[in-house]
Design an enzyme around this catalytic site. Structure first.
Site, PDB file in Angstrom:
ATOM      1  N   HIS A 281       0.820  -1.215   0.000  1.00  0.00           N
ATOM      2  CA  HIS A 281       0.000   0.000   0.000  1.00  0.00           C
ATOM      3  C   HIS A 281       0.850   1.260   0.000  1.00  0.00           C
ATOM      4  CE1 HIS A 281       0.165   0.976   4.420  1.00  0.00           C
ATOM      5  NE2 HIS A 281       0.205  -0.335   4.589  1.00  0.00           N
ATOM      6  N   ASP A 293       5.837   1.203   7.306  1.00  0.00           N
ATOM      7  CA  ASP A 293       4.444   0.814   7.050  1.00  0.00           C
ATOM      8  C   ASP A 293       3.786   1.803   6.089  1.00  0.00           C
ATOM      9  OD1 ASP A 293       1.905  -0.240   7.167  1.00  0.00           O
ATOM     10  OD2 ASP A 293       1.438   0.607   9.134  1.00  0.00           O
ATOM     11  N   GLU A 325      -5.266   1.848   2.282  1.00  0.00           N
ATOM     12  CA  GLU A 325      -5.200   0.638   3.122  1.00  0.00           C
ATOM     13  C   GLU A 325      -5.444   0.990   4.574  1.00  0.00           C
ATOM     14  OE1 GLU A 325      -3.139  -2.423   5.706  1.00  0.00           O
ATOM     15  OE2 GLU A 325      -2.893  -0.261   5.577  1.00  0.00           O
ATOM     16  N   GLU A 326      -4.868   2.110   5.004  1.00  0.00           N
ATOM     17  CA  GLU A 326      -4.958   2.489   6.412  1.00  0.00           C
ATOM     18  C   GLU A 326      -6.378   2.889   6.816  1.00  0.00           C
ATOM     19  OE1 GLU A 326      -2.736   1.779   8.331  1.00  0.00           O
ATOM     20  OE2 GLU A 326      -0.749   2.017   7.449  1.00  0.00           O
ATOM     21  N   ASP A 354       3.513  -6.154   3.193  1.00  0.00           N
ATOM     22  CA  ASP A 354       3.203  -5.010   4.048  1.00  0.00           C
ATOM     23  C   ASP A 354       4.085  -5.073   5.289  1.00  0.00           C
ATOM     24  OD1 ASP A 354       2.061  -2.953   5.457  1.00  0.00           O
ATOM     25  OD2 ASP A 354       0.018  -3.723   5.395  1.00  0.00           O
ATOM     26  N   HIS A 448       2.669   3.172  13.303  1.00  0.00           N
ATOM     27  CA  HIS A 448       1.641   4.211  13.243  1.00  0.00           C
ATOM     28  C   HIS A 448       2.016   5.436  14.063  1.00  0.00           C
ATOM     29  CE1 HIS A 448      -1.993   1.645  11.703  1.00  0.00           C
ATOM     30  NE2 HIS A 448      -0.954   1.646  10.880  1.00  0.00           N
TER      31      HIS A 448
END
Length: 508
Positions: A281, A293, A325-326, A354, A448
Site C-alpha cells: 500500500h 508501514d 489501506e490504512e 506489508d 503508526h
C-alpha cells in the site's frame, strides 16, 4: 510506457523535483524511453533477480520517500503520506513516474475510487471522576456535537448491542456503554445514535486495551471511544448496582469523502491469462510518514519492478500499489469488487507485502492453509517457508486474519498469502532467541507513529525479505507447474465471513 485506455479520470498530481507539483501527461508524448521488450532478454531467474537486490538501493528509495512525506507538513505539521495529503500525492507520482520511465515493459494504469478519510485532532473521555487511561477515540469517529464536550449519564446497553432492542429507552442524551462482540463497532455506534445517545463507549470483553474503526460512515454514528476491560470493570460494577455514573465525552475530528488512486503495472510480456499478482500500500497513517508501514513493502515492489525489466517472463506479472489501506483496505477492496469473473480467474495468486523491515523484526509468514482459504494459498505459504529454511533463517507463522490487502482476494476465491516482520505485537523470549532484538517490545516500536522514518528500518531484514519477494515473483513468472489451477467459483461463501480485522484496526 503504455497507458491503459481504461485509466480512470482522477490522476494523481505529479511531482517533478520534490516539492513542485505538476500534472501528468496521459495519452500524449512521454519522456520515458520507448524501447520495446527485447526478445533476447534472459528468461526470469530467481538467483539472478535476487543477486541484484541491494540494501543500499532500498535505503536510497526510503530516503526519497521520506522527503516526499515532508510535503505533508503544511497540512499536518509533520511528515505524512495519508491519503488526500500532498505526501500521498507525491508518493503516487514517485511510483508512477518510476514505472513510466521503464519504457514499454509495463502497461501502467491508474484506478480512481471513492474513499473515506478521517482525523481525530483531540479527544477526551471522563467517566465519574476518572479519566480512563485506555480510552481511545475510534478511527472514523465523528466529532461530538459542535466539536464541544457533551455531558450525559453512562447507560449500559443490553447483550452485545447488535440489535435495536438492546438499547434502553432512557438512552436519549446519555452515553451508551456497550460490550465489544458479534457485530462491527460501526453498527453499535449507529444503533446508539439512533437511540438518542450523544456518545458511545465500547469496552473490551477480552483482556487488553482496544482501539478500532467505525468503518463506512453513517449519519447516525456518534462520537465513539474504545475502552479496555480493566478500565471498564469498575463502571460496569457501579451500573449493575444501580448507581449513577456521570460522563463527559469530547472529540474534535473530521470524516470526509475523497477520491484517491490505485496504481497497477502489468508486464506486456507473459501469458495474460495466468498472472502472478503482488501488492503493497502506498499510503501511511496521518500520524507519521510510514517509511516501514508500508514504505518498505511498496518500495520493495518498485525496486523489483525495475529489476524485472532485465528479464523475459512466461506468465504476466502484475504489481499493485493500493491507496487507502490504512482507512480499511479500501483500494484493494475496490479493485477486486470491480473485477469481472473472467478477470478474476486470470489472477492465479495474490501476494501481500506489508511491513518488511521492522526494527525488532521476526520473519513472519501468514499461515494461509488450503483448508480455510482458496486452494493454492498453502502452496504459496510453503514457498516462503522453503526459502527461509534454505537460507538457515528462522521464521514463524502468524494469523491470516484480514489485517492487510490480501483479504478481498481470498474472500473472492483467489489464493493468497504473504510475509511481514511485525507491527504492534510484542516479541516473545522465544522469538528473541530466533531473531535477536528485544523481547517484550513491539516488533515495530514506531508503528503508526511519527518516528516511522528511515531510522526505523532494519536493513538486514529488508534485504532478505526483498530477495524472498524476488524469489516469489520469479518462481511463478517462470512457471505455474505444480501450482493448483483456479477452482471454477470466483466467490466462495466459506471464505466470505467478515473477519475481526479489516485492515490495521479492529472492526468488531
Amino acid at each position: 510506457m503504455r497507458v491503459d485506455s481504461r485509466t480512470l479520470p482522477l490522476v494523481p498530481l505529479l511531482l517533478g523535483p520534490v516539492g513542485a507539483l505538476q500534472l501528468p501527461l496521459l495519452g500524449g508524448s512521454s519522456s520515458a524511453s520507448q524501447a520495446p521488450i527485447a526478445a533476447d532478454k534472459p528468461l526470469i531467474s530467481s538467483p539472478l533477480l535476487q543477486e541484484q537486490v541491494k540494501a543500499e538501493n532500498l535505503m536510497q528509495r526510503a530516503r526519497q520517500l521520506y522527503k516526499i512525506a515532508e510535503l505533508g507538513e503544511g497540512e499536518y505539521n509533520h511528515p505524512t503520506r495519508v491519503i488526500g495529503s500532498k505526501g500521498h500525492l507525491g508518493t503516487l507520482d514517485y511510483i508512477y513516474s518510476t514505472l513510466t520511465n521503464l519504457g514499454d515493459y509495463y502497461t501502467v494504469s491508474n484506478q480512481s475510487f471513492p474513499a473515506v478519510t478521517g482525523n481525530v485532532f483531540e479527544s477526551r473521555l471522563v467517566l465519574g471522576h476518572t479519566v480512563p487511561e485506555s480510552a481511545t477515540a475510534m478511527s472514523l469517529t465523528p466529532p461530538t456535537k459542535h466539536k464541544e464536550p457533551v455531558y450525559g449519564q453512562l447507560v449500559a446497553v443490553a447483550n452485545l448491542g447488535c440489535d435495536a432492542s438492546d438499547y434502553p429507552s432512557d438512552l436519549d442524551g446519555a452515553i451508551a456503554f456497550i460490550s465489544r462482540g458479534q457485530c462491527p463497532f460501526g453498527t453499535k455506534s449507529e444503533l446508539a445514535g439512533k437511540a438518542g445517545a450523544v456518545a458511545a463507549v465500547i469496552y473490551n470483553n477480552e483482556k487488553g486495551d482496544m482501539s478500532g474503526t467505525l468503518g463506512t460512515p453513517s449519519p447516525d454514528h456518534v462520537a465513539t471511544f474504545g475502552l479496555s476491560d480493566t478500565d471498564a470493570a469498575p463502571f460496569l460494577e457501579q451500573l449493575h448496582k444501580g448507581e449513577k455514573v456521570d460522563g463527559i465525552a469530547y472529540v474534535d475530528a473530521i470524516v470526509e469523502s475523497i477520491s484517491t488512486t490505485n496504481i497497477i503495472a502489468q508486464t506486456t510480456g507473459g501469458d495474460p491469462d495466468n498472472c502472478v499478482m503482488l501488492g503493497g500500500h502506498s499510503d501511511s497513517v496521518g500520524e507519521g510518514p510510514g517509511i516501514n508501514d508500508d514504505g518498505s513493502g511498496s518500495l520493495t515492489l518498485l525496486e523489483l519492478a525495475t529489476l524485472l525489466t532485465e528479464f523475459r517472463v512466461n506468465n504476466c506479472v502484475r504489481f499493485a500499489w493500493w491507496a487507502a489501506e490504512e482507512e480499511g483496505l479500501l483500494g484493494s477492496d475496490y479493485y477486486v469488487s470491480v473485477l469481472t469473473a473472467a478477470e478474476n480467474k486470470k489472477i492465479r495468486l495474490f501476494m501481500d507485502y506489508d511491513m518488511l523491515a521492522s526494527p525488532n523484526f521476526a520473519y513472519q509468514v501468514y499461515n494461509a492453509t488450503n483448508a480455510l482459504n482458496p486452494v493454492g494459498s498453502e502452496e504459496l505459504r510453503d514457498l516462503y517457508v522453503e526459502f527461509y529454511e534454505a537460507h538457515d533463517l528462522n521464521y514463524t507463522f502468524i494469523p491470516f486474519d484480514g489485517r492487510s490487502d490480501y483479504d478481498a482476494f481470498i474472500r473472492n476465491g483467489i489464493p493468497g498469502g504473504g510475509i511481514a516482520t511485525g507491527a504492534e505485537g510484542v516479541k516473545t523470549v522465544t522469538e528473541q532467541g530466533m531473531f535477536g532484538g528485544v523481547a517484550g517490545e513491539w516488533y515495530d516500536p514506531c508503528y503508526h507513529q511519527l518516528c516511522d522514518t528511515v531510522a526505523n528500518l532494519n536493513l538486514t531484514a529488508w534485504e532478505w525479505n526483498t530477495k524472498l519477494v524476488a524469489h516469489s515473483i520469479a518462481t511463478y513468472a517462470k512457471s505455474f507447474d505444480g501450482f493448483p489451477k483456479r477452482v471454477e467459483e470466483t466467490s466462495i461463501s466459506s471464505f466470505a465471513e467478515e473477519p475481526k480485522y479489516h485492515g490495521p484496526f479492529l472492526r468488531q
